[in-house]
Design a protein around this motif. Structure first.
Motif, PDB file in Angstrom:
ATOM      1  N   THR A 160     -50.253  14.175 -28.768  1.00 55.40           N
ATOM      2  CA  THR A 160     -49.837  13.078 -27.906  1.00 55.40           C
ATOM      3  C   THR A 160     -48.445  12.578 -28.249  1.00 55.40           C
ATOM      4  O   THR A 160     -47.613  12.332 -27.361  1.00 55.40           O
ATOM      5  CB  THR A 160     -50.865  11.933 -27.987  1.00 55.40           C
ATOM      6  OG1 THR A 160     -52.163  12.440 -27.632  1.00 55.40           O
ATOM      7  CG2 THR A 160     -50.501  10.802 -27.049  1.00 55.40           C
ATOM      8  N   VAL A 161     -48.166  12.431 -29.529  1.00 53.68           N
ATOM      9  CA  VAL A 161     -46.851  11.948 -29.950  1.00 53.68           C
ATOM     10  C   VAL A 161     -45.761  12.953 -29.577  1.00 53.68           C
ATOM     11  O   VAL A 161     -44.714  12.584 -29.034  1.00 53.68           O
ATOM     12  CB  VAL A 161     -46.850  11.675 -31.467  1.00 53.68           C
ATOM     13  CG1 VAL A 161     -45.433  11.517 -31.988  1.00 53.68           C
ATOM     14  CG2 VAL A 161     -47.670  10.423 -31.772  1.00 53.68           C
ATOM     15  N   ALA A 162     -45.997  14.234 -29.845  1.00 54.04           N
ATOM     16  CA  ALA A 162     -44.986  15.253 -29.545  1.00 54.04           C
ATOM     17  C   ALA A 162     -44.757  15.395 -28.045  1.00 54.04           C
ATOM     18  O   ALA A 162     -43.619  15.566 -27.595  1.00 54.04           O
ATOM     19  CB  ALA A 162     -45.400  16.595 -30.149  1.00 54.04           C
ATOM     20  N   VAL A 163     -45.815  15.311 -27.269  1.00 55.52           N
ATOM     21  CA  VAL A 163     -45.688  15.401 -25.809  1.00 55.52           C
ATOM     22  C   VAL A 163     -44.895  14.211 -25.266  1.00 55.52           C
ATOM     23  O   VAL A 163     -44.025  14.363 -24.398  1.00 55.52           O
ATOM     24  CB  VAL A 163     -47.077  15.491 -25.159  1.00 55.52           C
ATOM     25  CG1 VAL A 163     -47.003  15.194 -23.665  1.00 55.52           C
ATOM     26  CG2 VAL A 163     -47.682  16.880 -25.381  1.00 55.52           C
ATOM     27  N   GLY A 186     -38.669  15.987 -36.340  1.00 59.39           N
ATOM     28  CA  GLY A 186     -39.117  17.187 -37.042  1.00 59.39           C
ATOM     29  C   GLY A 186     -40.549  17.543 -36.705  1.00 59.39           C
ATOM     30  O   GLY A 186     -40.890  18.722 -36.513  1.00 59.39           O
ATOM     31  N   LEU A 187     -41.402  16.527 -36.641  1.00 58.35           N
ATOM     32  CA  LEU A 187     -42.801  16.747 -36.284  1.00 58.35           C
ATOM     33  C   LEU A 187     -42.910  17.330 -34.881  1.00 58.35           C
ATOM     34  O   LEU A 187     -43.660  18.290 -34.644  1.00 58.35           O
ATOM     35  CB  LEU A 187     -43.568  15.424 -36.358  1.00 58.35           C
ATOM     36  CG  LEU A 187     -45.017  15.499 -35.888  1.00 58.35           C
ATOM     37  CD1 LEU A 187     -45.905  16.042 -37.000  1.00 58.35           C
ATOM     38  CD2 LEU A 187     -45.516  14.137 -35.426  1.00 58.35           C
ATOM     39  N   ALA A 188     -42.171  16.757 -33.927  1.00 59.42           N
ATOM     40  CA  ALA A 188     -42.232  17.223 -32.543  1.00 59.42           C
ATOM     41  C   ALA A 188     -41.740  18.658 -32.424  1.00 59.42           C
ATOM     42  O   ALA A 188     -42.328  19.473 -31.693  1.00 59.42           O
ATOM     43  CB  ALA A 188     -41.409  16.299 -31.651  1.00 59.42           C
ATOM     44  N   ALA A 189     -40.673  18.995 -33.153  1.00 58.18           N
ATOM     45  CA  ALA A 189     -40.160  20.367 -33.112  1.00 58.18           C
ATOM     46  C   ALA A 189     -41.193  21.345 -33.660  1.00 58.18           C
ATOM     47  O   ALA A 189     -41.367  22.452 -33.128  1.00 58.18           O
ATOM     48  CB  ALA A 189     -38.865  20.451 -33.912  1.00 58.18           C
ATOM     49  N   GLU A 192     -43.891  21.801 -30.989  1.00 60.22           N
ATOM     50  CA  GLU A 192     -43.447  22.590 -29.846  1.00 60.22           C
ATOM     51  C   GLU A 192     -43.456  24.090 -30.141  1.00 60.22           C
ATOM     52  O   GLU A 192     -43.428  24.905 -29.217  1.00 60.22           O
ATOM     53  CB  GLU A 192     -42.055  22.154 -29.401  1.00 60.22           C
ATOM     54  CG  GLU A 192     -41.989  20.767 -28.759  1.00 60.22           C
ATOM     55  CD  GLU A 192     -42.670  20.690 -27.402  1.00 60.22           C
ATOM     56  OE1 GLU A 192     -42.961  21.759 -26.811  1.00 60.22           O
ATOM     57  OE2 GLU A 192     -42.923  19.566 -26.933  1.00 60.22           O
ATOM     58  N   GLY A 193     -43.509  24.454 -31.413  1.00 59.04           N
ATOM     59  CA  GLY A 193     -43.586  25.861 -31.780  1.00 59.04           C
ATOM     60  C   GLY A 193     -44.987  26.438 -31.724  1.00 59.04           C
ATOM     61  O   GLY A 193     -45.155  27.665 -31.824  1.00 59.04           O
ATOM     62  N   PHE A 197     -48.491  24.670 -27.131  1.00 58.69           N
ATOM     63  CA  PHE A 197     -47.345  23.942 -26.598  1.00 58.69           C
ATOM     64  C   PHE A 197     -46.428  24.878 -25.818  1.00 58.69           C
ATOM     65  O   PHE A 197     -45.934  24.522 -24.739  1.00 58.69           O
ATOM     66  CB  PHE A 197     -46.551  23.286 -27.742  1.00 58.69           C
ATOM     67  CG  PHE A 197     -47.064  21.951 -28.160  1.00 58.69           C
ATOM     68  CD1 PHE A 197     -46.414  20.778 -27.776  1.00 58.69           C
ATOM     69  CD2 PHE A 197     -48.214  21.838 -28.943  1.00 58.69           C
ATOM     70  CE1 PHE A 197     -46.880  19.544 -28.168  1.00 58.69           C
ATOM     71  CE2 PHE A 197     -48.674  20.588 -29.345  1.00 58.69           C
ATOM     72  CZ  PHE A 197     -48.016  19.448 -28.947  1.00 58.69           C
ATOM     73  N   ARG A 198     -46.208  26.083 -26.344  1.00 55.74           N
ATOM     74  CA  ARG A 198     -45.337  27.043 -25.646  1.00 55.74           C
ATOM     75  C   ARG A 198     -45.949  27.434 -24.302  1.00 55.74           C
ATOM     76  O   ARG A 198     -45.232  27.631 -23.322  1.00 55.74           O
ATOM     77  CB  ARG A 198     -45.108  28.282 -26.507  1.00 55.74           C
ATOM     78  CG  ARG A 198     -44.296  28.011 -27.777  1.00 55.74           C
ATOM     79  CD  ARG A 198     -43.687  29.271 -28.341  1.00 55.74           C
ATOM     80  NE  ARG A 198     -44.688  30.291 -28.639  1.00 55.74           N
ATOM     81  CZ  ARG A 198     -45.306  30.413 -29.802  1.00 55.74           C
ATOM     82  NH1 ARG A 198     -45.044  29.578 -30.798  1.00 55.74           N
ATOM     83  NH2 ARG A 198     -46.186  31.367 -29.995  1.00 55.74           N
ATOM     84  N   ALA A 199     -47.280  27.514 -24.259  1.00 60.44           N
ATOM     85  CA  ALA A 199     -47.952  27.837 -22.992  1.00 60.44           C
ATOM     86  C   ALA A 199     -47.802  26.727 -21.969  1.00 60.44           C
ATOM     87  O   ALA A 199     -47.918  26.961 -20.766  1.00 60.44           O
ATOM     88  CB  ALA A 199     -49.445  28.111 -23.251  1.00 60.44           C
ATOM     89  N   ALA A 200     -47.532  25.509 -22.455  1.00 59.15           N
ATOM     90  CA  ALA A 200     -47.380  24.346 -21.570  1.00 59.15           C
ATOM     91  C   ALA A 200     -45.919  23.939 -21.431  1.00 59.15           C
ATOM     92  O   ALA A 200     -45.617  22.794 -21.130  1.00 59.15           O
ATOM     93  CB  ALA A 200     -48.203  23.179 -22.114  1.00 59.15           C
ATOM     94  N   ASP A 201     -45.009  24.888 -21.643  1.00 59.14           N
ATOM     95  CA  ASP A 201     -43.586  24.565 -21.547  1.00 59.14           C
ATOM     96  C   ASP A 201     -43.212  24.297 -20.089  1.00 59.14           C
ATOM     97  O   ASP A 201     -43.881  24.756 -19.165  1.00 59.14           O
ATOM     98  CB  ASP A 201     -42.748  25.713 -22.105  1.00 59.14           C
ATOM     99  CG  ASP A 201     -41.331  25.283 -22.431  1.00 59.14           C
ATOM    100  OD1 ASP A 201     -41.080  24.068 -22.513  1.00 59.14           O
ATOM    101  OD2 ASP A 201     -40.468  26.162 -22.579  1.00 59.14           O
ATOM    102  N   PHE A 202     -42.143  23.553 -19.908  1.00 55.71           N
ATOM    103  CA  PHE A 202     -41.650  23.245 -18.568  1.00 55.71           C
ATOM    104  C   PHE A 202     -40.149  23.037 -18.656  1.00 55.71           C
ATOM    105  O   PHE A 202     -39.594  22.831 -19.734  1.00 55.71           O
ATOM    106  CB  PHE A 202     -42.339  21.998 -17.998  1.00 55.71           C
ATOM    107  CG  PHE A 202     -42.000  20.735 -18.749  1.00 55.71           C
ATOM    108  CD1 PHE A 202     -40.947  19.930 -18.344  1.00 55.71           C
ATOM    109  CD2 PHE A 202     -42.718  20.363 -19.876  1.00 55.71           C
ATOM    110  CE1 PHE A 202     -40.618  18.766 -19.041  1.00 55.71           C
ATOM    111  CE2 PHE A 202     -42.394  19.198 -20.577  1.00 55.71           C
ATOM    112  CZ  PHE A 202     -41.351  18.398 -20.160  1.00 55.71           C
ATOM    113  N   THR A 203     -39.494  23.080 -17.516  1.00 56.48           N
ATOM    114  CA  THR A 203     -38.044  22.851 -17.481  1.00 56.48           C
ATOM    115  C   THR A 203     -37.724  21.707 -16.541  1.00 56.48           C
ATOM    116  O   THR A 203     -38.545  21.311 -15.719  1.00 56.48           O
ATOM    117  CB  THR A 203     -37.310  24.112 -16.999  1.00 56.48           C
ATOM    118  OG1 THR A 203     -37.835  24.504 -15.715  1.00 56.48           O
ATOM    119  CG2 THR A 203     -37.493  25.253 -17.983  1.00 56.48           C
TER     120      THR A 203
END
Length: 203
Positions: A160-163, A186-189, A192-193, A197-203
């Motif tokens: 939740t925090v990273a999103v 740092g935690l969010a980065a 995202e790895g 998270f990569r499957a839920a990537d967006f632009t």
């Protein structure tokens, strides 16, 4: 089951990631509550994202309730919540702060990008901007020495925090700087790895 909504919504994205990390099978249908209103309305007249279409055809809304359902129907032994009471309390506390940051960021986005310029309230924008920054500062102070917020594995708090952090950066570039919240950044980065998270990537 089918999860309906755009991944650029922090609430849809946290739901998607949670399902993937819990091993809950689902189909994702990317519909916008704005651009695809009629199609979304046909699925759920509330037109609220995320919407979960259950196997029996019923619908459920609200990311936290949908995630709770995933927790209850996931493979036994899988959970995004710590079993230890103290760590569970910390996890829920940090999750609630992440949700607050996401909610305030959504409010700011609507006020600055959706509402007509002549109808915008500078005072309201300043207020929610301050709340966003204060919330992230609070979270940053609670990032500890463990790999993740509540121990050695990612939990719902990390998701939740990273999103929320990614959404704020996406909708308001420059509003919060990584250097001002280095532990959170740092935690969010790190989050995202993760594959989910990569499957839920967006632009």
């Amino acid at each position: 089951m089918k999860l309906v909504g755009m991944l650029d919504s922090p609430f849809v994205r946290r739901t998607f990631i949670s399902a993937r990390m819990l091993g809950v099978p689902f189909e994702h249908q990317s519909l916008s509550v704005f651009r695809n209103f009629v199609e979304f309305h046909a699925i759920n007249p509330l037109v609220k994202a995320p919407t979960l279409v259950l196997d029996d055809g019923g619908v459920m809304v609200d990311s936290s309730l949908i995630i709770d359902w995933f927790e209850r129907t996931a493979t036994p032994g899988k959970s995004l919540l710590p079993a230890d009471a103290a760590r569970l309390q910390r996890c829920l506390q940090l999750t609630s702060w992440g949700l607050a940051a996401a909610e305030k960021s959504v409010q700011r986005y609507y006020e600055t990008k959706v509402r007509p310029e002549e109808a915008r309230s500078p005072d309201w924008i300043d207020r929610v901007t301050g709340q966003i920054r204060d919330t992230y500062a609070l979270i940053d102070r609670h990032v500890g020495q463990d790999d993740w917020l509540c121990g050695d594995r990612p939990t719902q708090a990390d998701i939740t925090v990273a999103v929320a952090w990614r959404f704020t950066h996406h909708t308001a570039p420059g509003l919060v700087d990584d250097s001002d919240y280095p532990h959170l950044a740092g935690l969010a980065a790190q989050a995202e790895g993760l594959p989910a998270f990569r499957a839920a990537d967006f632009t």
